[in-house]
Design a protein around this motif. Structure first.
Motif, PDB file in Angstrom:
ATOM      1  N   THR A  88       7.554  14.463  29.570  1.00  0.00           N
ATOM      2  CA  THR A  88       6.752  13.853  30.561  1.00  0.00           C
ATOM      3  C   THR A  88       7.798  13.160  31.566  1.00  0.00           C
ATOM      4  N   THR A  89       8.071  13.777  33.290  1.00  0.00           N
ATOM      5  CA  THR A  89       8.848  12.834  33.670  1.00  0.00           C
ATOM      6  C   THR A  89       8.439  11.572  33.639  1.00  0.00           C
ATOM      7  N   PRO A  90       9.214  10.804  34.652  1.00  0.00           N
ATOM      8  CA  PRO A  90       8.751   8.600  34.840  1.00  0.00           C
ATOM      9  C   PRO A  90       7.005   8.380  35.794  1.00  0.00           C
ATOM     10  N   GLU A  91       7.458   9.258  36.521  1.00  0.00           N
ATOM     11  CA  GLU A  91       6.231   9.259  37.560  1.00  0.00           C
ATOM     12  C   GLU A  91       5.076  10.329  37.057  1.00  0.00           C
ATOM     13  N   GLN A  92       5.150  10.402  35.734  1.00  0.00           N
ATOM     14  CA  GLN A  92       3.901  11.344  35.481  1.00  0.00           C
ATOM     15  C   GLN A  92       3.485  10.365  34.303  1.00  0.00           C
ATOM     16  N   LEU A  93       4.642   9.877  33.974  1.00  0.00           N
ATOM     17  CA  LEU A  93       4.704   8.593  32.595  1.00  0.00           C
ATOM     18  C   LEU A  93       3.713   7.322  33.727  1.00  0.00           C
ATOM     19  N   ILE A  94       3.884   7.410  34.241  1.00  0.00           N
ATOM     20  CA  ILE A  94       3.550   5.888  35.292  1.00  0.00           C
ATOM     21  C   ILE A  94       1.672   6.371  35.300  1.00  0.00           C
ATOM     22  N   THR A  95       1.699   7.583  35.959  1.00  0.00           N
ATOM     23  CA  THR A  95      -0.050   7.894  35.882  1.00  0.00           C
ATOM     24  C   THR A  95      -0.506   8.068  34.984  1.00  0.00           C
ATOM     25  N   LEU A  96      -0.251   8.579  34.335  1.00  0.00           N
ATOM     26  CA  LEU A  96      -1.048   8.600  32.731  1.00  0.00           C
ATOM     27  C   LEU A  96      -1.143   7.291  32.798  1.00  0.00           C
ATOM     28  N   ALA A  97       0.068   6.039  32.637  1.00  0.00           N
ATOM     29  CA  ALA A  97      -0.573   4.455  31.852  1.00  0.00           C
ATOM     30  C   ALA A  97      -1.414   4.189  33.335  1.00  0.00           C
ATOM     31  N   ASP A  98      -1.551   4.541  34.409  1.00  0.00           N
ATOM     32  CA  ASP A  98      -2.976   3.753  35.795  1.00  0.00           C
ATOM     33  C   ASP A  98      -3.933   4.570  35.056  1.00  0.00           C
ATOM     34  N   GLY A  99      -4.379   6.113  34.340  1.00  0.00           N
ATOM     35  CA  GLY A  99      -5.237   6.471  34.198  1.00  0.00           C
ATOM     36  C   GLY A  99      -5.843   5.846  33.032  1.00  0.00           C
ATOM     37  N   ALA A 100      -5.269   5.496  32.638  1.00  0.00           N
ATOM     38  CA  ALA A 100      -5.287   4.921  30.989  1.00  0.00           C
ATOM     39  C   ALA A 100      -6.118   3.569  30.932  1.00  0.00           C
ATOM     40  N   MET A 101      -5.921   2.676  32.532  1.00  0.00           N
ATOM     41  CA  MET A 101      -6.055   1.847  32.956  1.00  0.00           C
ATOM     42  C   MET A 101      -7.401   1.536  33.343  1.00  0.00           C
ATOM     43  N   TYR A 102      -7.423   2.903  34.724  1.00  0.00           N
ATOM     44  CA  TYR A 102      -9.420   3.190  34.831  1.00  0.00           C
ATOM     45  C   TYR A 102     -10.152   3.036  33.506  1.00  0.00           C
ATOM     46  N   ALA A 103      -9.573   3.865  32.147  1.00  0.00           N
ATOM     47  CA  ALA A 103      -9.908   4.217  31.729  1.00  0.00           C
ATOM     48  C   ALA A 103     -11.229   2.865  30.696  1.00  0.00           C
ATOM     49  N   ALA A 104      -9.779   1.855  30.449  1.00  0.00           N
ATOM     50  CA  ALA A 104     -10.568   0.526  30.181  1.00  0.00           C
ATOM     51  C   ALA A 104     -11.043  -0.564  31.114  1.00  0.00           C
ATOM     52  N   LYS A 105     -11.004  -0.146  32.020  1.00  0.00           N
ATOM     53  CA  LYS A 105     -11.777  -1.122  32.477  1.00  0.00           C
ATOM     54  C   LYS A 105     -13.550  -0.233  32.439  1.00  0.00           C
ATOM     55  N   LYS A 106     -13.600   0.494  32.496  1.00  0.00           N
ATOM     56  CA  LYS A 106     -14.856   1.341  32.223  1.00  0.00           C
ATOM     57  C   LYS A 106     -15.686   1.412  31.058  1.00  0.00           C
ATOM     58  N   GLN A 107     -14.687   0.941  30.540  1.00  0.00           N
ATOM     59  CA  GLN A 107     -15.240   0.419  28.988  1.00  0.00           C
ATOM     60  C   GLN A 107     -15.224  -0.828  28.943  1.00  0.00           C
ATOM     61  N   GLY A 108     -15.118  -1.857  29.777  1.00  0.00           N
ATOM     62  CA  GLY A 108     -15.818  -3.271  29.962  1.00  0.00           C
ATOM     63  C   GLY A 108     -14.538  -3.857  30.432  1.00  0.00           C
ATOM     64  N   LYS A 109     -13.318  -3.817  30.944  1.00  0.00           N
ATOM     65  CA  LYS A 109     -12.505  -4.320  30.952  1.00  0.00           C
ATOM     66  C   LYS A 109     -11.496  -5.539  29.685  1.00  0.00           C
ATOM     67  N   ASN A 110     -11.009  -6.250  30.441  1.00  0.00           N
ATOM     68  CA  ASN A 110     -10.188  -7.433  29.374  1.00  0.00           C
ATOM     69  C   ASN A 110      -9.860  -6.800  28.144  1.00  0.00           C
ATOM     70  N   ARG A 111      -9.463  -5.394  28.056  1.00  0.00           N
ATOM     71  CA  ARG A 111      -9.209  -5.130  26.881  1.00  0.00           C
ATOM     72  C   ARG A 111      -7.906  -3.639  27.039  1.00  0.00           C
ATOM     73  N   ALA A 112      -7.634  -3.342  26.538  1.00  0.00           N
ATOM     74  CA  ALA A 112      -6.259  -2.139  26.419  1.00  0.00           C
ATOM     75  C   ALA A 112      -6.411  -0.599  25.628  1.00  0.00           C
ATOM     76  N   VAL A 113      -6.135   0.596  26.785  1.00  0.00           N
ATOM     77  CA  VAL A 113      -6.674   2.020  25.695  1.00  0.00           C
ATOM     78  C   VAL A 113      -5.258   2.696  26.354  1.00  0.00           C
ATOM     79  N   ALA A 114      -5.115   3.535  25.063  1.00  0.00           N
ATOM     80  CA  ALA A 114      -3.408   4.318  24.608  1.00  0.00           C
ATOM     81  C   ALA A 114      -3.724   5.812  25.264  1.00  0.00           C
ATOM     82  N   VAL A 115      -3.247   6.525  25.979  1.00  0.00           N
ATOM     83  CA  VAL A 115      -3.503   7.759  25.984  1.00  0.00           C
ATOM     84  C   VAL A 115      -2.101   8.702  25.487  1.00  0.00           C
TER      85      VAL A 115
END
Length: 721
Positions: free
Chosen positions: A694-721
């Motif tokens: 995985t490239t650095p740019e792809q890694l940041i994109t994956l973390a960004d997507g996991a953050m949006y998943a955390a917001k959808k699950q109710g915010k104030n939490r951490a979600v890993a991919v």
């Protein structure tokens, strides 16, 4: 009747003998003519070669000045482009929305670089958003050439008068003239923002001239002219500025060549002119301006020393000619004396006096004639005549030898005097050159082909710490070259001696030098070589560029910092993340990227103002730094988005524990100046294992997507991919 005939015979007039030139006169005329012709030829040859040499020396000096002025202007333009690129990358310029904040950045740059008369940023329509000192803010500059040229690429505008700024800038002795640099500015997300424009005051070029010409150059009327491509004089004597010229040197400079010529200028005077063209050695990607650099000096002043030498040669040559003419007269009289004596004796005997005919042994013809006449007088005087002849020959021989010795001694003395005059001239020229080198702004070092220092000026003493007496005779590598670079220096030096090729010699490079106290510091070095009868003489000019390097490092540091939180910005993160991944791969440890977005930040920002929002972001940044290790990296991307890079982890659980720690830290209330608020955050976690591709740019994109998943699950939490 017989008596009458005798009387008539006695009174008969003898025919008058026509007068002829004497031998001494003929010899004198011949020798004098030979001397005059010889001296004239020698004087013409000496005059020709001396004039050629004097003109060559003057032209080389002017050509060197044209090179130095060209290099100074090229460096100045390149430095201005570099500054413009660094300014365009600053976060306040790229993403700042407050004109006052952008103006402060421009005013700070303007303070450090006073030659920048105006710095401004436009929007995409060409309206000035912010500018140094607030000049032209709100003015539409969409029709200005610098805006049109800088919309898509770096643009360099040629020398032109001030239009919009003429009445707004402070009054100066010179009229305001600018050189422009403009380039497009993009937001951090890559969207086009506008054009950054910089007006460089033409006083910059005058400052270069003042630093280039030493007092001796101004005394001898050396003038620097900078000419635009259309022939307009941008810099030069007052009566030529803003006028158009057409000279041979200008035509030669436009071809890109360098050199010097003797030519007649429109003012009717003859000048020696050195010429060069800027922009011929530009760095890739840097636009250039083709300006002709002309360094001129009146020919009569440049050749003044030669004219003095010419007069001295004429006086000395005339004196030698007169001396040789006198010697010729004496020699002619000496040659004619035997014939005069013989003629006198014959005349006396003809008049009845019992005079002895002398036998003269001066030269063959006289000797033969005198001997024949002496035999006719009588053999009884033969022995006496021989004795007298031997005595006279001996006296003549001594006299001739004495005269020859005196003549040779005089010639030797004259030659020695001439040699002393030439030696004095050479010593004066050497003293002038040494004075120039001693007062040069750059350190000057010369060495032989063995690397041994031959000369060392005062500036080198100040720069490197060694006195002239301590440095001369020492190895340059041991005194100046850092230990780690000496092996490479030695190989390059030997390679040049064997092949004539080098990465340093006959180039201008940036290197590291060693001071006497052991401190290493950066220098700009220019090395040339002069071939001699035995080997080479190497000449080096160097000066300290520590301040330039510090300024570049400072600007680079500003470009990598977020101005609000003092955290690394997006650009720094893009540089840091590949390094972290590479370290993890070497150590066999995973790397985690945490993408954090604040929950409820917009409400604080809207409810209490941007100042409260900025204070909250700064406090959050400090709490996040306290929640991670010193080996980890906390960066701010934009707005309320942060990224944390975790290294030296053992697995997914370590990353999740750090994320929980950050969440707990952020749940604590924030006591702001306006109010006490509480917020939370949503965190996305992306892991990178040593075997991942995985490239650095792809890694940041994956973390960004996991953050949006955390917001959808109710915010104030951490979600890993």
């Amino acid at each position: 009747m017989h008596a009458t005939n005798e009387v008539a015979t006695g009174h008969r007039m003898r025919p008058k003998t026509p007068e002829r030139l004497r031998l001494a006169t003929l010899v004198t005329i011949g020798v004098c003519a030979t001397v005059i012709v010889t001296m004239l030829i020698l004087l013409v040859l000496i005059d020709h070669f001396a004039a050629t040499y004097a003109k060559q020396q003057a032209q080389e000096r002017l050509q060197q000045l044209s090179w130095q002025m060209r290099d100074s202007m090229d460096r100045g333009m390149s430095r201005m482009i570099d500054h413009a690129q660094v300014i365009a990358e600053l976060a306040p310029v790229r993403d700042g929305q407050n004109p006052a904040e952008i103006r402060r950045v421009f005013d700070s740059v303007n303070k450090n670089f006073p030659n920048y008369a105006w710095i401004g940023l436009t929007d995409i329509e060409g309206k000035v958003v912010a500018a140094s000192r607030g000049l032209l803010e709100g003015v539409d500059v969409s029709q200005r050439p610098w805006f049109k040229g800088g919309e898509k690429q770096i643009f360099v505008g040629d020398y032109h008068p001030a239009l919009l700024l003429e009445d707004k800038l402070p009054e100066t002795e010179d009229r305001w003239r600018f050189v422009d640099v403009a380039l497009p500015v993009t937001h951090s997300d890559g969207h086009y923002r506008g054009v950054l424009g910089i007006h460089l005051s033409w006083s910059w070029a005058r400052g270069l001239v003042n630093s280039l010409l030493i007092p001796a150059d101004r005394q001898y009327l050396v003038e620097v002219l900078v000419v635009r491509n259309d022939g307009v004089v941008m810099l030069g004597p007052d009566y030529l500025e803003e006028s158009t010229i057409a000279t041979t040197s200008l035509d030669l400079a436009r071809t890109g060549s360098t050199g010097a010529v003797a030519e007649k200028w429109p003012d009717g005077r003859r000048y020696l002119t050195g010429y060069a063209l800027t922009g011929t050695q530009a760095r890739p990607g840097h636009p250039t301006l083709k300006w002709a650099i002309l360094i001129r000096q009146p020919e009569e002043i440049a050749l003044a020393d030669f004219r003095d030498l010419q007069q001295q040669v004429l006086w000395v040559g005339g004196a030698i000619g007169v001396l040789l003419a006198l010697i010729a007269v004496a020699l002619a009289r000496q040659l004619a004396r035997p014939l005069d004596e013989l003629s006198a004796a014959i005349t006396q005997r003809k008049e009845g006096t019992a005079a002895t005919i002398p036998v003269i042994d001066g030269y063959h013809e006289v000797h033969l004639l005198s001997r024949t006449l002496a035999d006719m007088v009588g053999r009884e005087q033969q022995h006496i005549g021989k004795l007298r002849t031997l005595n006279e020959n001996l006296e003549n021989l001594v006299r001739e030898r004495t005269q020859e010795i005196e003549q040779k001694a005089q010639a030797l003395e004259d030659a020695l005097q001439q040699q002393l005059v030439i030696q004095d001239r050479l010593q004066e020229s050497e003293a002038e050159l040494r004075a120039t080198l001693q007062n040069a702004n750059d350190a000057f070092i010369s060495m032989d082909q063995d690397g041994i220092i031959v000369d060392w000026n005062e500036q080198a003493e100040h720069l490197l710490g060694w006195t002239h007496n301590e440095a001369v005779g020492q190895s340059l590598a041991e005194l100046v070259v850092p230990p780690a670079m000496r092996e490479g220096y030695g190989k390059d030096f030997q390679h040049f001696l064997q092949t004539g090729q080098s990465n340093i010699i006959n180039r201008r490079v940036e290197l590291t030098a060693l001071r006497r106290d052991g401190v290493e510091f950066p220098i700009e070095l220019a090395v040339g070589c002069v071939a001699r009868r035995k080997g080479y003489l190497f000449i080096a000019f160097l000066h300290d560029i520590t301040e330039r390097k510090l300024m570049q490092a400072s600007l680079m540091g500003m470009a990598l910092k977020d101005p609000l939180t003092d955290l690394p910005n997006r650009r720094a993160l893009i540089q840091k993340l590949p390094e972290s991944i590479a370290r993890g791969a070497r150590l066999g440890k995973p790397v985690a990227v945490l993408f954090l977005d604040l929950d409820g930040f917009k409400g604080v920002n809207d409810g209490y103002g941007h100042e409260a929002g900025d204070e909250l972001l700064r406090t959050i940044a400090q709490r996040m730094i306290g929640a991670v290790r010193t080996t980890d990296t906390v960066a701010r991307l934009a707005g309320d988005e942060f990224v944390v890079v975790l290294e030296m982890l053992n697995g997914d659980q370590d990353a999740m524990e750090v994320a929980d720690k950050i969440l707990q830290t952020l749940q604590q209330p924030f006591a702001l100046s306006a109010a006490t608020v509480s917020i939370s955050a949503s965190i996305g976690i992306a892991m990178h294992w040593p075997e991942d591709t995985t490239t650095p740019e792809q890694l940041i994109t994956l973390a960004d997507g996991a953050m949006y998943a955390a917001k959808k699950q109710g915010k104030n939490r951490a979600v890993a991919v």
